[in-house]
Write a protein that holds these residues in place. Structure first.
Motif, PDB file in Angstrom:
ATOM      1  N   UNK A 880       0.841  -1.213   0.000  1.00  0.00           N
ATOM      2  CA  UNK A 880       0.000   0.000   0.000  1.00  0.00           C
ATOM      3  C   UNK A 880       0.868   1.252   0.000  1.00  0.00           C
ATOM      4  N   UNK A 881       1.925   1.293   0.755  1.00  0.00           N
ATOM      5  CA  UNK A 881       2.798   2.476   0.856  1.00  0.00           C
ATOM      6  C   UNK A 881       3.495   2.743  -0.490  1.00  0.00           C
ATOM      7  N   UNK A 882       3.945   1.746  -1.183  1.00  0.00           N
ATOM      8  CA  UNK A 882       4.630   1.920  -2.455  1.00  0.00           C
ATOM      9  C   UNK A 882       3.710   2.503  -3.506  1.00  0.00           C
ATOM     10  N   UNK A 883       2.491   2.074  -3.567  1.00  0.00           N
ATOM     11  CA  UNK A 883       1.562   2.602  -4.569  1.00  0.00           C
ATOM     12  C   UNK A 883       1.307   4.073  -4.317  1.00  0.00           C
ATOM     13  N   UNK A 884       1.102   4.472  -3.082  1.00  0.00           N
ATOM     14  CA  UNK A 884       0.848   5.890  -2.735  1.00  0.00           C
ATOM     15  C   UNK A 884       2.053   6.748  -3.098  1.00  0.00           C
ATOM     16  N   UNK A 885       3.209   6.368  -2.763  1.00  0.00           N
ATOM     17  CA  UNK A 885       4.433   7.139  -3.040  1.00  0.00           C
ATOM     18  C   UNK A 885       4.640   7.326  -4.541  1.00  0.00           C
ATOM     19  N   UNK A 886       4.410   6.346  -5.328  1.00  0.00           N
ATOM     20  CA  UNK A 886       4.580   6.421  -6.778  1.00  0.00           C
ATOM     21  C   UNK A 886       3.649   7.467  -7.375  1.00  0.00           C
ATOM     22  N   UNK A 887       2.419   7.547  -6.897  1.00  0.00           N
ATOM     23  CA  UNK A 887       1.472   8.530  -7.433  1.00  0.00           C
ATOM     24  C   UNK A 887       1.897   9.933  -7.108  1.00  0.00           C
ATOM     25  N   UNK A 888       2.404  10.185  -5.908  1.00  0.00           N
ATOM     26  CA  UNK A 888       2.809  11.534  -5.494  1.00  0.00           C
ATOM     27  C   UNK A 888       4.007  11.991  -6.319  1.00  0.00           C
ATOM     28  N   UNK A 889       4.963  11.158  -6.553  1.00  0.00           N
ATOM     29  CA  UNK A 889       6.171  11.509  -7.327  1.00  0.00           C
ATOM     30  C   UNK A 889       5.802  11.854  -8.759  1.00  0.00           C
ATOM     31  N   UNK A 890       4.889  11.132  -9.340  1.00  0.00           N
ATOM     32  CA  UNK A 890       4.468  11.404 -10.727  1.00  0.00           C
ATOM     33  C   UNK A 890       3.822  12.761 -10.834  1.00  0.00           C
ATOM     34  N   UNK A 891       3.031  13.142  -9.842  1.00  0.00           N
ATOM     35  CA  UNK A 891       2.354  14.446  -9.846  1.00  0.00           C
ATOM     36  C   UNK A 891       3.375  15.575  -9.766  1.00  0.00           C
ATOM     37  N   UNK A 892       4.350  15.430  -8.915  1.00  0.00           N
ATOM     38  CA  UNK A 892       5.397  16.467  -8.771  1.00  0.00           C
ATOM     39  C   UNK A 892       6.186  16.635 -10.075  1.00  0.00           C
ATOM     40  N   UNK A 893       6.505  15.606 -10.735  1.00  0.00           N
ATOM     41  CA  UNK A 893       7.266  15.677 -12.001  1.00  0.00           C
ATOM     42  C   UNK A 893       6.456  16.473 -13.068  1.00  0.00           C
ATOM     43  N   UNK A 894       5.226  16.273 -13.124  1.00  0.00           N
ATOM     44  CA  UNK A 894       4.433  16.993 -14.145  1.00  0.00           C
ATOM     45  C   UNK A 894       4.443  18.478 -13.882  1.00  0.00           C
ATOM     46  N   UNK A 895       4.271  18.863 -12.638  1.00  0.00           N
ATOM     47  CA  UNK A 895       4.233  20.288 -12.303  1.00  0.00           C
ATOM     48  C   UNK A 895       5.595  20.923 -12.583  1.00  0.00           C
ATOM     49  N   UNK A 896       6.672  20.342 -12.168  1.00  0.00           N
ATOM     50  CA  UNK A 896       8.016  20.894 -12.355  1.00  0.00           C
ATOM     51  C   UNK A 896       8.375  20.979 -13.850  1.00  0.00           C
ATOM     52  N   UNK A 897       7.921  20.093 -14.648  1.00  0.00           N
ATOM     53  CA  UNK A 897       8.175  20.121 -16.091  1.00  0.00           C
ATOM     54  C   UNK A 897       7.508  21.329 -16.709  1.00  0.00           C
ATOM     55  N   UNK A 898       6.303  21.610 -16.275  1.00  0.00           N
ATOM     56  CA  UNK A 898       5.583  22.764 -16.822  1.00  0.00           C
ATOM     57  C   UNK A 898       6.324  24.049 -16.472  1.00  0.00           C
ATOM     58  N   UNK A 899       6.786  24.203 -15.240  1.00  0.00           N
ATOM     59  CA  UNK A 899       7.501  25.405 -14.813  1.00  0.00           C
ATOM     60  C   UNK A 899       8.848  25.533 -15.543  1.00  0.00           C
ATOM     61  N   UNK A 900       9.513  24.504 -15.770  1.00  0.00           N
ATOM     62  CA  UNK A 900      10.813  24.539 -16.450  1.00  0.00           C
ATOM     63  C   UNK A 900      10.669  24.995 -17.899  1.00  0.00           C
TER      64      UNK A 900
END
Length: 1787
Positions: A880-900
């Motif tokens: 359960x912990x691994x699935x949650x962590x993977x989703x949060x990291x993917x969301x952060x990458x999308x936002x940072x890509x847009x700003x860059x």
């Protein structure tokens, strides 16, 4: 004394024997008067009845006791007769290998036919100066006796050597002459002996030939007179010859040869120079082939010819004369081959064109017709007419042979004359010793004229010998004052009268020769008619009418008359002589000159003996006289020459040597009794025995008689007067007073009396032995009884004890059985109980274990269930912990890509602006470069990681495949393991056991390896130590060898110097007129080597009284002078080479030490320099701080550039420093020039002042040495400044080079910039801008770095310059103060000084003595030349003269006067040499100056300033070191002088000890009664014995104490005293051992004990003096082993092995010699068997040693002078007024 008392049972006698001449036998029954038969037993056990002659009833000769066999002197035997003499000679020759034996005054020499090592120089030195009876018989002893009597009695001497052909006469004569040449000092000057030996090959080649008895038989006799001057040095020689056997030239018997020269000539005929002689083989000539054996085994005639020619050259016969001689000899051979044929019965003819006669005429330079005519014709003269008559063939052949003999005789005479000329000396002869080498008595199957003349000469010599023996006997009796009667001896005067008297044999022979028709038959009839009935010595053979018999002194000889007349007349055709004299050959004409013109160099007519004196002159008026001379017969000539010889011998003191030929086969040490007896009878030895036996042959001193026969005396018979005691005892022991006589010092006994006394002594000792045996046997029997009784009691005690012990044992066993039963029963019950208890315990254990296992299984199931639940719950939470962590990291990458993306868009817009780009790039160049590098690094890392990942994947795939295969294999193995499960346990146990074994093995292996490693290390250490010790020993041995050679060269050099001084004195003596004085260029080797210029040497030469003046007028043997000069130069060169070698070896030992010293000096210098630099840093800190502050104050980038404040401050300081440095340099130069000018002015002023003002000025100006110290400081400062300026100059040059390098680099940078600019212009605009910016950034960075480096260098330079300025300022300040003080002192000294009494404090002396130059002669005179060592040694400190001289030398060094130093040292060395030459035989003087020379040498080393010699100095002594001169070369000169003094000390000591050693160590009985006197009655040669005191061992020890105390008083170094003592003991041991080896009477058991006791006393002396470690005892080891050898058992092989291991310091020759000489003194001792001696030789044959028999007593061990510093302070030495050196001033 009745015969029945001597001929008793067990008495031994000699009986005649056909084979052995005499045979030994023993009586088995007592002889009774009247018995006609003796019962004898031979040595082989055979019984024999010896019948006595009923007419004479003479008993056989008694045999001497075994103790007397082998005596040195035959006359010392108790029974003197022929068998005793023969047996004694045989035992000495065969068993003891002794070839010489005395027989009264005769030396009997037996030819050993082997080379013996008994003729070396060491043997000569051993016999030199010894009395004849003191040493074993030797030809050298006879020669020494002759030489000593010539020097003592001022009377000429003769040595008469006679014997058969092959007996060794020539060799004996040669050794006698060698002895004279050695002891008379001629070896280095005249060397006549070598010249005579050089003539031997010549005389042997022309006078020796092979006979049936000898391969090198002398066929002529010779008498050599060796002339001596007043100092008894050989100056010349002269040879006379007698009776050359000319008939051998034309005839030889079978197995004989002609003279050697003919065969040598034939063997060399192939040489180019002999081609004209037309020679062939010896078999081609009639004169050389008659013997039918022209070759001698082992002789190379061609080689002998070369030796003969070399001898001719040595004697001055040039090559042309030699070829002329060989030409004449070849012509004689060709003459013998001339064939004569019959013309008719009365005439003969030589066929024309005879080849050999043609060669003869060609070689002789005569015409063929004349010679062929006169060979077959003769001229007859009458009163009115002259007839030429042909002669028959036989007479022609005889005339041819007579001519050949005559030519050879003339040639022989010519050669003898030239040999005499070569041996002649112009110096006046003072005395001479003649050596007569003449043939002995001869008898052959056919005896002719030659044997008759030889035996006639021996008759004359025997008569002279008998008269001399009788005269000596008479003188001995008169000297001892005993009554004597005329001894009846054989007088051979009737035989001589028969031969030479009127109407004698020779007279009748000459008369028959004058008869026209005289013949041998008619002469024989005249002999029969004249002498047959009137003379008993003349007989006629029964079966012959052409022979006669003469009874000579030795034997009857039958002579055949055939040929007597012809040989006596020795006629030759005068016309043939005229033909030869008309020859064109000059040498042939010279041979036939007048006899008067060919006289010998001494002026006497040579005695030609059998040579025909034909003297044909060309002058016709003198023909009659020549004819008369020619008619002189050979017999008359021989009689005249023999008469001249006898007159010469009668005018001298004769000494006789009789040579015996032991066998006819020339076998080594083989004795033929028949031949020996025949020669003994012929040479007169037995006649000497008979004359001695007729009187009182045995002679004893009273002390010897008392010591020997003390056992026959009772206590009451012993008186204080030995003479009266001996008289009383003899009157009781010997009733017949005619059997003995009492002389002044001796008792004289008749023959056989000593044997009788020996029998009485033996009986007394035998009775004493029986009594001793009886007492000892009784004591032994009682001891045996007591032992048996004690043994029986002991056995009883032990048996009873055994029985009691058995009973006690039975009781103990019974009790023990009961105890055993009790304990056994108890054991059975206890075992049963324990078994039941164990079963119950096992059952309980099994039950409890089962219950525990059930409980454990339940608990285990519950625990595992809980673990499974925990694991499942944890896995679910992590998912359960691994699935949650993977989703949060993917969301952060999308936002940072847009700003860059937004930010990137903005940056691209800004980048298009150039200004913005430049602004950004101003500070970003480095970041860009860093980022670029980082990107590159990351790319590299990525590539590396990708490669690594690929490799890991590949390896993972391979590993997976391998694991699959392994899994398959393991599955199969698992099946196998299941099958083998039952075997696992056993395999595990086996594995465990193997592991244990492996561990044990590994432990053992490790232990062995550790042990091996330890052993290897130990062995390496031991081997290294051995190698180092071997190398050290080898180096020490080589060093000692070099020292020995060097010191021997010094000795030779000193001897040559003394010889040169003697020659110079002789030159001065021969040149009395004054003339121009020349400086001696070879005054001293030391002066020539170091070129001393000594005023003392010049003044000394001036005081010698015109030394070496007008040398051109002096009579000088220039050849000798040149030889000496050449020898001196060679010695100097060899000395220099040895010195270089010695220095090189010593440098090897000191190189490491010197390296350490040099390294330490460098470190000290570096430390001082570092301290100065550190002190300089403190002063420059302020400037450095200012510079740093100015640098920090400027924050701009270009603050360090030129023109900035910091740069300006730095540059100003640098310029100020340079200016200050220049100023200081100028000041230093000015000060130096001022100091130099002041020093020159002061020296000029001092030289102009008077001596008084000088003496007054120096103490004030130089008090306590201030001026000298100031001057030394200035010099040191100048040297330092100069070195610093040089360093500054070098640094400046380095800086220039650096600037040049920088300029070159700037040029290169400029070129590189231009190339870069050209490249940038070709780029596009954007790339060009980027490249230019990159280049600008790089340039600025490099410039900043360069500026920083320059700044650091300038900082260093400033610090260095300021440090140097500080040092310079300090030095200059000191210098200014010193100069100011000097100026003040000069001003004060220039002012006038008024005499004011000012109290002065006591001055500190510097340990120096000041003297004036003119006082140098007085100094060496008072301190060296006129100083008495005894007063100095007793009253003053040791070595005081050395200290005084060194203090004078120190002052000369202190004032820096090299001339004074050189002059003083030269004067010291020359004065010491002079005083040693003057008083070199005084041990005290030599020891004194050896000690002072060594002390002076040590002072030169101690105060030299060398660190190696200053270790033990005090600080004050170090201050006194020499400061200006290095005297190392003079130290070497003084070391050489010390070596010479040491060698002179050893010689002086040896001269003092030499007379004491033999008497004290060997002859004197230190332990009274141990060495009984041997019953030999040895007669010492009274003519040789000098009256001198007897020395004892106490005398030697007292002398050693004297030597030791003198050296200690003189302060000799302890190490040097040890070396002297070692040399003393070596001399004592060597002289004692040498005399022991040459004295048979000293080789006995008791003498060995005496020697060992004497050696122990010497060792005790060493212990008392604490000298046991000096090596002196080791030098006595050969003597100790020789004494032990005399005492050990010498019978079995074990004894031989013990002797070989014990005598390791003795050579094989010495061991064998001692064993051969071992002589029993008492009857219970036994001789050493020949078999035992051979066993010793066999065991020692592998020894590698010198064959020399005697030790070299002239050996001097190499001396060393270890450095021995003195603790005495020089300033404390007080000089006494007794030295008379008040002119010296202490400084």
């Amino acid at each position: 004394m009745a015969a029945s008392e001597l001929y008793t049972k067990y008495a031994r006698v000699w009986i005649p024997d056909v084979e052995e001449v005499w045979k030994s036998a023993e009586l088995t029954k007592d002889y009774r008067h009247g018995d006609g038969v003796l019962q004898l037993q031979l040595e082989d056990g055979k019984e024999l009845e010896y019948k006595l002659d009923p007419k004479t009833n003479n008993l056989p000769h008694l045999r001497n006791p075994d103790i007397l066999v082998g005596e040195n002197d035959l006359t010392a035997l108790s029974y003197l007769h022929e068998p005793a003499v023969l047996h004694n000679l045989k035992v000495r020759f065969m068993d003891s290998k002794l070839i010489y034996t005395y027989c009264g005054i005769v030396l009997v020499a037996i030819n050993p036919y082997e080379t013996l090592p008994i003729y070396g120089t060491d043997i000569i030195n051993a016999y030199s100066g010894q009395n004849m009876g003191d040493m074993d018989p030797h030809i050298f002893a006879v020669a020494e006796e002759a030489y000593k009597q010539m020097a003592r009695d001022e009377r000429n001497q003769s040595i008469i050597v006679s014997g058969e052909s092959g007996a060794g006469k020539t060799v004996s004569a040669k050794y006698a002459m060698r002895y004279f040449a050695t002891v008379s000092g001629s070896a280095s000057e005249a060397n006549v002996e070598e010249k005579v030996l050089a003539s031997n090959p010549i005389m042997e080649s022309i006078g020796n030939a092979k006979t049936t008895r000898n391969d090198n038989s002398s066929r002529f006799g010779k008498y050599i007179e060796i002339g001596f001057d007043k100092k008894y040095h050989i100056i010349g020689a002269n040879m006379r010859t007698y009776l050359l056997e000319k008939s051998r030239v034309v005839f030889q018997a079978d197995e004989e040869r002609n003279y050697h020269i003919f065969y040598q000539l034939c063997a060399s005929g192939h040489l180019p120079e002999f081609k004209a002689l037309k020679l062939g083989k010896a078999d081609d000539f009639h004169y050389t082939k008659q013997g039918r054996n022209p070759v001698i085994d082992g002789i190379d005639d061609a080689k002998e010819m070369s030796t003969t020619r070399n001898a001719f050259t040595l004697l001055g016969v040039n090559e042309s004369y030699q070829l002329g001689l060989f030409q004449i000899l070849a012509s004689i051979l060709h003459l013998g081959n001339v064939e004569v044929k019959d013309r008719d019965s009365d005439s003969s003819i030589i066929p024309p064109n005879n080849g050999h006669l043609s060669v003869f005429c060609e070689l002789m330079g005569v015409t063929y017709q004349d010679m062929s005519h006169w060979l077959c014709h003769k001229k007859l003269k009458t009163a009115t007419e002259t007839y030429i008559k042909p002669i028959p063939k036989l007479q022609a052949i005889n005339a041819r042979d007579a001519l050949a003999k005559h030519i050879y005789a003339k040639l022989f005479n010519w050669i003898v004359d030239h040999v005499n000329k070569a041996l002649h000396s112009s110096v006046k002869q003072h005395s001479f010793i003649g050596v007569l080498d003449i043939y002995g008595f001869e008898t052959f199957e056919i005896n002719s004229f030659e044997q008759f003349c030889i035996n006639y000469a021996n008759e004359k010599l025997q008569q002279q010998f008998n008269m001399h023996v009788f005269k000596l006997e008479q003188e001995e009796y008169m000297r001892e004052q005993i009554p004597w009667t005329l001894i009846d001896f054989y007088d051979n005067q009737p035989c001589i009268n028969l031969i030479e008297a009127k109407m004698g044999i020779l007279d009748l022979l000459d008369e028959e020769c004058k008869m026209p028709k005289g013949s041998d038959d008619s002469w024989a009839q005249k002999l029969y008619n004249t002498h047959l009935k009137t003379c008993a010595l003349f007989e006629k053979p029964r079966m012959s009418n052409k022979a006669f018999i003469i009874q000579h002194f030795a034997d009857k000889v039958e002579y055949q008359c055939d040929g007597f007349l012809e040989k006596n007349k020795d006629t030759v055709n005068e016309e043939q002589i005229h033909v030869l004299k008309a020859s064109k050959f000059d040498l042939l004409v010279e041979l036939f000159q007048d006899e008067e013109k060919a006289r010998s160099p001494t002026g006497a007519v040579p005695a030609t003996g059998g040579r025909t004196r034909l003297s044909v002159k060309p002058d016709k008026n003198k023909g009659g006289q020549a004819s008369k001379e020619h008619k002189k017969t050979v017999g008359l000539q021989f009689r005249n020459s023999l008469q001249l010889l006898m007159e010469t011998l009668n005018a001298t003191t004769p000494h006789y040597v009789r040579c015996i030929k032991p066998n006819d086969y020339k076998y080594g040490f083989t004795f033929d009794p028949k031949r020996a007896v025949q020669q003994l009878r012929a040479c007169g030895v037995l006649e000497t025995i008979r004359i001695s036996a007729a009187g009182f042959p045995s002679r004893w001193t009273y002390q010897e008689f008392f010591s020997r026969y003390r056992v026959l005396m009772k206590q009451k018979d012993v008186l204080t007067d030995r003479k009266m005691t001996c008289k009383n005892v003899l009157e009781k022991l010997v009733q017949d007073q005619d059997k003995y006589q009492f002389g002044k010092t001796k008792i004289f006994f008749r023959a056989g009396q000593v044997a009788y006394l020996e029998k009485l002594r033996a009986d007394k000792l035998r009775a004493a032995c029986i009594r001793i045996q009886k007492t000892i046997r009784c004591w032994l029997a009682r001891k045996k009884y007591l032992r048996m009784k004690h043994a029986a009691t002991t056995i009883q005690r032990y048996v009873r004890g055994y029985q009691a012990r058995c009973l006690a044992k039975f009781l103990r066993r019974t009790r023990a059985a009961i105890v055993i039963q009790k304990y056994q029963r108890m054991y059975v019950q206890r075992t049963c109980y324990k078994r039941k208890q164990a079963a119950a315990l096992v059952m309980q254990c099994i039950l409890r274990a089962y219950m525990a296992r059930q409980l454990y299984k339940a608990l285990l199931r519950e625990h595992k269930t809980i673990i499974i639940q925990k694991m499942v719950r944890g896995w679910l939470a992590r998912q359960w912990y691994k699935r949650t962590l993977k989703a949060i990291v993917y969301l952060q990458c999308c936002i940072r890509r847009m700003r860059a993306k937004r930010e990137l868009k903005k940056l691209k817009i800004e980048a298009r602006s150039v200004e913005h780009f430049k602004k950004l790039n101003i500070g970003m160049e480095n970041k860009i470069m860093q980022l670029q590098r980082r990107i590159d690094d990351q790319n590299k890392d990525n590539r590396a990681l990708s490669e690594r990942l690929n490799s890991l994947e590949n390896s993972h795939a391979a590993e997976s495949e391998r694991l699959r295969v392994e899994l398959t294999r393991l599955r199969g193995a698992e099946e196998d393991a299941k099958n083998n499960a039952n075997k696992v346990t056993s395999l595990l146990e086996e594995l465990e056991r193997l592991r244990k074994d492996l561990q044990n093995t590994q432990k053992e292996k490790k232990a062995i390896e550790d042990w091996a490693k330890t052993y290897q290390e130990e062995m390496e250490k031991v081997l290294l130590v051995q190698i180092c010790s071997c190398e050290t020993q080898q180096l020490e041995y080589d060093l000692n060898e070099e020292r020995s050679r060097y010191q021997n060269l010094l000795t030779e050099h000193l001897r040559l110097e003394e010889k040169y001084d003697d020659l110079k004195e002789e030159i001065t003596f021969n040149v009395p007129k004054p003339g121009h004085r020349r400086t001696d260029s070879t005054h001293s080797s030391n002066e020539s080597e170091y070129t001393y210029n000594s005023e003392f040497a010049e003044s000394e030469e001036g005081t010698r009284g015109g030394e070496v003046r007008d040398v051109s007028k002096a009579i000088l043997d220039m050849s000798l002078f040149l030889k000496l000069q050449k020898r001196v130069s060679e010695l100097e060169q060899e000395k220099q080479s040895l010195q270089n070698e010695l220095d090189r070896r010593e440098e090897q030992f000191q190189r490491a030490r010197e390296h350490k010293k040099a390294r330490s000096a460098e470190l000290e210098y570096e430390s001082l320099k570092r301290q100065e630099l550190e002190s300089e840093n403190k002063k420059l800190k302020h400037d450095l701080n200012e510079m740093r502050q100015s640098l920090r104050g400027s924050a701009e980038a270009g603050s360090a550039a030129p023109g900035s404040p910091a740069y300006t401050v730095l540059l100003d300081q640098l310029n100020a420093s340079n200016e200050e440095l220049e100023v200081r340099k100028e000041e230093v130069l000015i000060l130096r020039s001022q100091l130099v000018s002041q020093r020159e002015a002061m020296q000029h002023k001092v030289r102009n002042k008077t001596s008084h003002s000088y003496i007054k000025y120096i103490p004030d100006l130089n008090e306590d040495g201030e001026l000298w110290l100031v001057y030394e400081g200035l010099k040191e400062t100048n040297r330092l400044l100069e070195s610093q300026l040089q360093a500054q100059r070098r640094s400046h040059e380095n800086e220039v080079e650096v600037l040049r390098g920088e300029l070159q680099s700037v040029k290169e940078e400029n070129n590189r910039q231009q190339q870069l600019l050209a490249q940038n212009l070709q780029l596009p605009p954007e790339a060009r801008i980027e490249a230019s910016l990159q280049h600008e950034i790089t340039r600025l960075t490099n410039e900043n770095l360069d500026l920083m480096e320059q700044l650091e260098k300038q900082d260093k330079t400033v610090r260095k310059l300021k440090k140097q300025l500080k040092v310079f300022a300090k030095k200059i300040n000191d210098l200014e103060g010193t100069c100011h003080r000097l100026c003040l002192e000069r001003l004060t000294t220039d002012e006038p000084v008024h005499p004011v009494n000012i109290p002065r404090r006591e001055k500190d002396f510097q340990g120096m003595l000041e003297y004036k130059k003119e006082d140098e002669l007085k100094l060496v005179k008072n301190l060296i030349l006129e100083l008495k060592p005894r007063g100095v040694a007793v009253n003053l400190i040791p070595g005081l003269p050395a200290y005084v001289l060194f203090m004078c030398l120190r002052h000369a060094d202190y004032i820096n006067d090299d001339q004074k130093v050189r002059s003083l040292l030269t004067s010291i060395i020359n004065s010491i040499k002079k005083i040693l030459k003057k008083r070199g035989d005084d041990f005290e003087t030599v020891s004194f100056w050896l000690s002072n020379t060594c002390r002076f040498l040590h002072c030169l080393k101690q105060y030299s300033g060398d660190e190696q010699f200053m270790k033990h100095n005090t600080s004050k002594q170090n201050d006194h070191c020499l400061s200006n001169f290095d005297l190392a070369e003079y130290r070497q000169v003084l070391s050489d002088l010390a070596i010479q003094i040491y060698q002179q000390l050893i010689k002086c000591m040896e001269n003092i000890l030499q007379p004491m050693i033999v008497s004290g160590m060997l002859e004197h009985e230190t332990i009274q009664g141990v060495s009984g006197v041997k019953p030999t009655g040895l007669r010492k040669r009274t003519s040789s014995i000098a009256d001198e005191g007897t020395y004892t061992l106490d005398s030697i020890i007292r002398q050693l104490n004297s030597f030791h105390s003198i050296m200690c008083q003189h302060g000799t170094d302890p190490e040097l005293i040890k070396q002297v003592v070692k040399q003393q003991f070596y001399i004592i041991g060597a002289v004692t051992l040498n005399n022991l080896l040459l004295r048979k009477d000293m080789c006995s058991w008791s003498k060995g004990m005496q020697i060992r006791y004497n050696v122990s006393q010497l060792e005790e002396w060493l212990r008392d003096k604490n000298l046991m470690t000096c090596g002196a005892k080791e030098t006595l080891e050969p003597l100790i082993q020789a004494a032990q050898l005399l005492q050990v058992k010498k019978k079995t092989d074990e004894d031989a092995e013990a002797i070989c291991s014990m005598c390791n310091s003795l050579s094989t020759a010495q061991i064998v010699k001692v064993l051969n000489l071992y002589t029993p003194v008492n009857a219970f001792e036994e001789r050493v068997s020949v078999l035992f001696i051979r066993t010793i030789q066999t065991r020692l044959r592998d020894r590698k040693e010198s064959p020399q028999l005697l030790m070299d007593t002239k050996v001097i061990y190499p001396v060393t002078f270890p450095f021995n510093p003195s603790s005495l302070a020089l300033e404390t030495i007080q000089i006494p007024s007794s030295l008379n050196v008040g002119f010296l001033t202490r400084v």
